[in-house]
Design a protein around this motif. Structure first.
Motif, mmCIF file in Angstrom:
data_model
loop_
_atom_site.group_PDB
_atom_site.id
_atom_site.type_symbol
_atom_site.label_atom_id
_atom_site.label_comp_id
_atom_site.label_asym_id
_atom_site.label_seq_id
_atom_site.Cartn_x
_atom_site.Cartn_y
_atom_site.Cartn_z
ATOM 1 N N ALA A 124 0.909 -1.168 -0.237
ATOM 2 C CA ALA A 124 0.194 -0.099 -0.056
ATOM 3 C C ALA A 124 0.972 1.429 -0.053
ATOM 4 O O ALA A 124 0.243 2.254 -0.400
ATOM 5 C CB ALA A 124 -0.975 -0.024 1.124
ATOM 6 N N ASN A 125 2.077 1.214 0.527
ATOM 7 C CA ASN A 125 3.034 2.316 0.526
ATOM 8 C C ASN A 125 3.771 2.644 -0.649
ATOM 9 O O ASN A 125 4.569 3.547 -0.891
ATOM 10 C CB ASN A 125 3.843 2.020 1.747
ATOM 11 N N GLY A 126 3.908 1.462 -1.588
ATOM 12 C CA GLY A 126 4.587 1.610 -2.919
ATOM 13 C C GLY A 126 5.198 0.201 -3.289
ATOM 14 O O GLY A 126 4.616 -0.744 -2.997
ATOM 15 N N ILE A 127 5.976 0.577 -4.269
ATOM 16 C CA ILE A 127 6.450 -0.888 -4.977
ATOM 17 C C ILE A 127 8.230 -1.033 -4.594
ATOM 18 O O ILE A 127 8.809 0.177 -4.802
ATOM 19 C CB ILE A 127 6.264 -0.722 -6.462
ATOM 20 N N ALA A 128 8.451 -2.008 -4.188
ATOM 21 C CA ALA A 128 9.937 -2.367 -4.011
ATOM 22 C C ALA A 128 10.738 -2.639 -5.373
ATOM 23 O O ALA A 128 10.241 -3.215 -6.028
ATOM 24 C CB ALA A 128 10.030 -3.517 -3.046
ATOM 25 N N VAL A 129 11.999 -1.862 -5.420
ATOM 26 C CA VAL A 129 12.818 -2.100 -6.487
ATOM 27 C C VAL A 129 13.763 -3.043 -6.147
ATOM 28 O O VAL A 129 14.866 -2.669 -5.422
ATOM 29 C CB VAL A 129 13.304 -0.762 -7.095
ATOM 30 N N VAL A 130 13.847 -3.978 -6.567
ATOM 31 C CA VAL A 130 14.740 -5.038 -6.378
ATOM 32 C C VAL A 130 16.049 -5.330 -6.965
ATOM 33 O O VAL A 130 17.123 -5.562 -6.643
ATOM 34 C CB VAL A 130 14.239 -6.708 -6.338
ATOM 35 N N GLU A 131 16.055 -4.342 -8.151
ATOM 36 C CA GLU A 131 17.182 -4.561 -9.058
ATOM 37 C C GLU A 131 17.306 -2.900 -9.900
ATOM 38 O O GLU A 131 16.119 -2.680 -10.187
ATOM 39 C CB GLU A 131 17.272 -5.526 -10.143
ATOM 40 N N GLY A 132 18.517 -2.645 -9.980
ATOM 41 C CA GLY A 132 18.467 -1.207 -10.519
ATOM 42 C C GLY A 132 18.942 0.047 -9.918
ATOM 43 O O GLY A 132 19.470 0.964 -10.516
ATOM 44 N N LEU A 133 18.559 -0.080 -8.673
ATOM 45 C CA LEU A 133 18.737 1.195 -7.752
ATOM 46 C C LEU A 133 19.546 0.828 -6.563
ATOM 47 O O LEU A 133 19.299 -0.390 -5.874
ATOM 48 C CB LEU A 133 17.607 1.849 -7.352
ATOM 49 N N SER A 134 20.442 1.658 -5.996
ATOM 50 C CA SER A 134 21.006 1.320 -4.806
ATOM 51 C C SER A 134 20.221 2.116 -3.592
ATOM 52 O O SER A 134 20.542 1.963 -2.128
ATOM 53 C CB SER A 134 22.541 1.939 -4.684
ATOM 54 N N GLY A 135 19.224 3.067 -3.766
ATOM 55 C CA GLY A 135 18.813 4.042 -3.032
ATOM 56 C C GLY A 135 19.232 5.332 -2.763
ATOM 57 O O GLY A 135 18.558 6.014 -2.254
ATOM 58 N N THR A 136 20.639 5.478 -3.141
ATOM 59 C CA THR A 136 21.032 6.664 -3.073
ATOM 60 C C THR A 136 20.868 7.693 -4.157
ATOM 61 O O THR A 136 21.156 8.987 -4.021
ATOM 62 C CB THR A 136 22.601 6.823 -3.067
ATOM 63 N N GLU A 137 20.371 7.290 -5.313
ATOM 64 C CA GLU A 137 20.163 8.098 -6.272
ATOM 65 C C GLU A 137 18.756 8.920 -6.147
ATOM 66 O O GLU A 137 17.926 8.789 -5.273
ATOM 67 C CB GLU A 137 19.738 7.137 -7.567
ATOM 68 N N LYS A 138 18.676 10.088 -6.752
ATOM 69 C CA LYS A 138 17.641 11.027 -6.662
ATOM 70 C C LYS A 138 16.784 10.522 -8.003
ATOM 71 O O LYS A 138 17.033 10.755 -9.099
ATOM 72 C CB LYS A 138 18.038 12.657 -7.088
ATOM 73 N N VAL A 139 15.578 10.040 -7.673
ATOM 74 C CA VAL A 139 14.476 9.464 -8.533
ATOM 75 C C VAL A 139 13.489 10.545 -8.858
ATOM 76 O O VAL A 139 12.924 10.925 -7.808
ATOM 77 C CB VAL A 139 14.038 8.260 -7.993
ATOM 78 N N VAL A 140 12.981 10.585 -9.978
ATOM 79 C CA VAL A 140 11.816 11.455 -10.442
ATOM 80 C C VAL A 140 10.659 10.856 -10.043
ATOM 81 O O VAL A 140 10.381 9.817 -10.317
ATOM 82 C CB VAL A 140 11.990 11.739 -11.915
ATOM 83 N N LEU A 141 9.835 11.564 -9.079
ATOM 84 C CA LEU A 141 8.632 10.909 -8.523
ATOM 85 C C LEU A 141 7.502 10.809 -9.773
ATOM 86 O O LEU A 141 6.783 9.825 -9.492
ATOM 87 C CB LEU A 141 8.128 11.956 -7.447
ATOM 88 N N ARG A 142 7.463 11.973 -10.326
ATOM 89 C CA ARG A 142 6.428 11.933 -11.343
ATOM 90 C C ARG A 142 6.660 12.810 -12.497
ATOM 91 O O ARG A 142 7.756 13.465 -12.569
ATOM 92 C CB ARG A 142 4.961 12.559 -10.526
ATOM 93 N N ALA A 143 5.683 12.618 -13.362
ATOM 94 C CA ALA A 143 6.055 13.324 -14.674
ATOM 95 C C ALA A 143 7.150 12.838 -15.469
ATOM 96 O O ALA A 143 7.709 13.488 -16.551
ATOM 97 C CB ALA A 143 6.314 14.896 -14.634
#
Length: 395
Positions: free
Chosen positions: A359-378
């Protein structure tokens, strides 16, 4: 007369000269006015060119700024995510027992149970008229007595003949004949007994009984009704009263569910939640809907009514990974991807693999380390290499 004429001519000449002088003065004023107008026009043109030149520079500067789209970004980090799959489905008996007429049938004399009632294994649910079968059984029982009497007579005849054969009054052939008669009479007793057993079995099958202990879900028969083997289902039972939720899941979600995982089930219209566990997952996927069924076992409860609709939350394990909202994850023919802020604030595409959906979102298991700045929308309006103006959003 000549004098007056000369005076008049001189006056006229003077008048003409004055008019010429006045005309020259007016023409000079108009020329001077035109020069002023031209000068003002040139000045206005120079001023306009100056403004256009400087405003063009300002506009170009503004355009460069406006081309850098302002987007919200987030650094998701990594965390432990408990998977929770929200599903819907239909309540049903885990093991439904349809009960019909096991024998020849007949007219129903009485129905002994009602829906919602608990029954034991072998308990009579309905009684069918057996008056004809009772008479047939009595007749067959009498046939057994006749056969036994014939067998006893044949045995007595054989015994007497055996005593006379030593004296020579009875031949060996007579002994063989009498022995065969005795054996045939004994066999007739067994045949009559077997026929009586058949009638007893048929008589017992006139009772509609419960094949196992459980809960009566439905009754489809009434006293006076004539039933037979072709009458179909008369009662439906839930074996042991056990229920289940048959939940529809997409093939991706179904792959995340295994037997034994816990699920919280809430019937529609009810406030009570029941805890069960997945006991079976569909071995095949429907090719049209791309969905499969997960069956959640539930203990008996009055609120769990077969055929009703319910929602469930299936626990799908835990994973340590970045969590992103659904709006941040895009997809195309190459798969799922996100946009991150690259060097010089350039939008950079990053292919990812998604995992648990909560309900809080989707887990990203590959491709991101978590430190990147990810575009939220648009992100759907961006293209790789495009300059953006990132605004960090605090989670």
């Amino acid at each position: 007369m000549n004098y007056d004429t000369r005076i008049a001519a001189e006056d006229l000449a003077v008048t003409d000269s004055a008019a010429v002088l006045m005309g020259d003065a007016e023409e000079e004023r108009q020329s001077r006015r035109k020069l002023w107008i031209i000068g003002l026009a040139v000045l206005a043109g120079l001023i306009g060119i100056w403004f256009l030149t400087h405003s063009g520079d300002d506009a170009a500067s503004g355009d460069k700024k406006s081309q850098a789209a302002v987007v919200s970004v987030v650094a998701p980090g990594r965390g432990t995510i408990e998977g929770a799959i929200n599903v819907t489905g239909t309540l049903a008996a885990r093991r439904e027992l349809p009960v019909g007429v096991p024998g020849e049938g007949g007219q129903v004399v009485s129905v002994l149970v009602e829906p919602g009632q608990w029954v034991g294994a072998g308990q009579v649910l309905a009684v069918i008229d057996r008056s004809v079968q009772v008479q047939q059984r009595a007749s067959q029982a009498a046939q057994i007595d006749v056969a036994r009497a014939n067998a006893q007579l044949a045995q007595a005849n054989l015994d007497r003949a055996l005593k006379l054969v030593e004296r020579g009054f009875v031949s060996t052939a007579d002994i063989d004949r009498l022995t065969a008669q005795r054996d045939a009479a004994v066999a007739q007793v067994r045949v009559a007994g077997a026929q009586l057993g058949v009638l007893n079995a048929q008589l017992n099958r006139l009772n509609v009984v419960a094949p196992a202990a459980g809960l009566v879900l439905e009754r489809r028969v009434e006293p006076g009704q004539v039933v037979s083997a072709g009458s179909g289902i008369l009662f439906r039972l839930a074996k042991g009263g056990e229920m289940e939720l048959r939940a529809l899941l997409g093939e991706t979600e179904l792959a995340q569910v295994s037997n034994g995982v816990r699920a919280e089930v809430t019937p529609v219209g009810g406030a009570k939640t029941f805890t069960g566990e997945v006991w079976q997952t569909a071995p095949v996927i429907d090719p049209q809907s791309r969905q499969g069924i997960a069956r959640v076992a539930l203990p008996y409860a009055p609120e769990l009514r077969p055929g009703g609709f319910a929602t469930a939350v299936i626990k799908a394990g835990t994973v340590v990974a970045p969590m992103l909202p659904e709006s941040a994850i895009l997809s195309d023919n190459e798969g799922s991807y996100v946009y991150i802020v690259g060097k010089d604030n350039k939008a950079e595409r990053r292919n990812v693999k998604t995992g648990l959906v909560t309900a809080n979102g989707i887990a990203v298991v590959e491709g991101l380390s978590g430190t990147e700045k990810v575009v939220l929308r648009a992100g759907g309006f961006l293209s790789p290499g495009e300059t953006i103006n990132p605004k960090v959003v605090t989670k």
